[in-house]
Motif scaffolding. Structure first.
Motif, PDB file in Angstrom:
ATOM      1  N   ASP A  11       0.827  -1.210   0.000  1.00 12.27           N
ATOM      2  CA  ASP A  11       0.000   0.000   0.000  1.00 12.27           C
ATOM      3  C   ASP A  11       0.857   1.254   0.000  1.00 12.27           C
ATOM      4  OD1 ASP A  11      -2.419  -1.319  -0.118  1.00 12.27           O
ATOM      5  OD2 ASP A  11      -2.810  -1.195   2.040  1.00 12.27           O
ATOM      6  N   GLU A  12       1.929   1.249   0.791  1.00 14.13           N
ATOM      7  CA  GLU A  12       2.798   2.425   0.879  1.00 14.13           C
ATOM      8  C   GLU A  12       3.486   2.707  -0.462  1.00 14.13           C
ATOM      9  OE1 GLU A  12       6.819   3.811   3.235  1.00 14.13           O
ATOM     10  OE2 GLU A  12       5.424   2.481   4.286  1.00 14.13           O
ATOM     11  N   VAL A  13       4.018   1.671  -1.075  1.00 16.28           N
ATOM     12  CA  VAL A  13       4.703   1.850  -2.364  1.00 16.28           C
ATOM     13  C   VAL A  13       3.693   2.271  -3.440  1.00 16.28           C
ATOM     14  CG1 VAL A  13       6.065   0.694  -4.146  1.00 16.28           C
ATOM     15  CG2 VAL A  13       6.577   0.302  -1.749  1.00 16.28           C
ATOM     16  N   ALA A  14       2.507   1.716  -3.395  1.00 13.02           N
ATOM     17  CA  ALA A  14       1.462   2.096  -4.359  1.00 13.02           C
ATOM     18  C   ALA A  14       1.036   3.548  -4.151  1.00 13.02           C
ATOM     19  CB  ALA A  14       0.259   1.169  -4.233  1.00 13.02           C
ATOM     20  N   ALA A  15       0.934   3.980  -2.892  1.00 10.98           N
ATOM     21  CA  ALA A  15       0.548   5.358  -2.594  1.00 10.98           C
ATOM     22  C   ALA A  15       1.575   6.351  -3.122  1.00 10.98           C
ATOM     23  CB  ALA A  15       0.355   5.543  -1.088  1.00 10.98           C
TER      24      ALA A  15
END
Length: 118
Positions: free
Chosen positions: A86-90
């Motif tokens: 989720d963090e990398v996608a954000a």
């Protein structure tokens, strides 16, 4: 119609594997050794306890087309890997959100039980 599922890569799908060696009475150590003997690439099989920043492995792998993620560990390990995704996608550093497979190694394995895996 052409089948594009095998385009580029000879039908192989790259996988990034995260292993928690402390999971499940330290079963993760055995799993890590077995996976490294198969894949032979430390950048592809990540020991989450031995790297300073496991999210960096995901960032480094993020431009690989059609890659998948395998998470080997307990519920906490699965949660960590999903949070990293989720963090990398954000940060918009992923071409797409890859599918995630889970090899449950935890002592409780609540997630695996809820999903009917054991």
């Amino acid at each position: 119609a052409k089948d594009h599922s095998r385009a580029s890569g000879g039908g192989r799908t790259p996988v990034l594997i995260f292993v928690n060696v402390r999971s499940g009475g330290r079963q993760g150590e055995y799993v890590l050794r077995a996976l490294r003997s198969i894949f032979r690439n430390d950048h592809q099989v990540v020991d989450m306890s031995a790297v300073r920043d496991p999210i960096q492995a995901l960032v480094n792998f993020s431009k690989v087309p059609r890659f998948r993620v395998l998470c080997c560990g307990g519920d906490g390990t699965v949660a960590s890997v999903l949070c990293m995704l989720d963090e990398v996608a954000a940060r918009q550093q992923l071409l797409y959100k890859p599918p995630v497979g889970i090899l449950p190694l935890g002592t409780g394995n609540d997630l695996a039980r809820v999903l009917g895996w054991g």
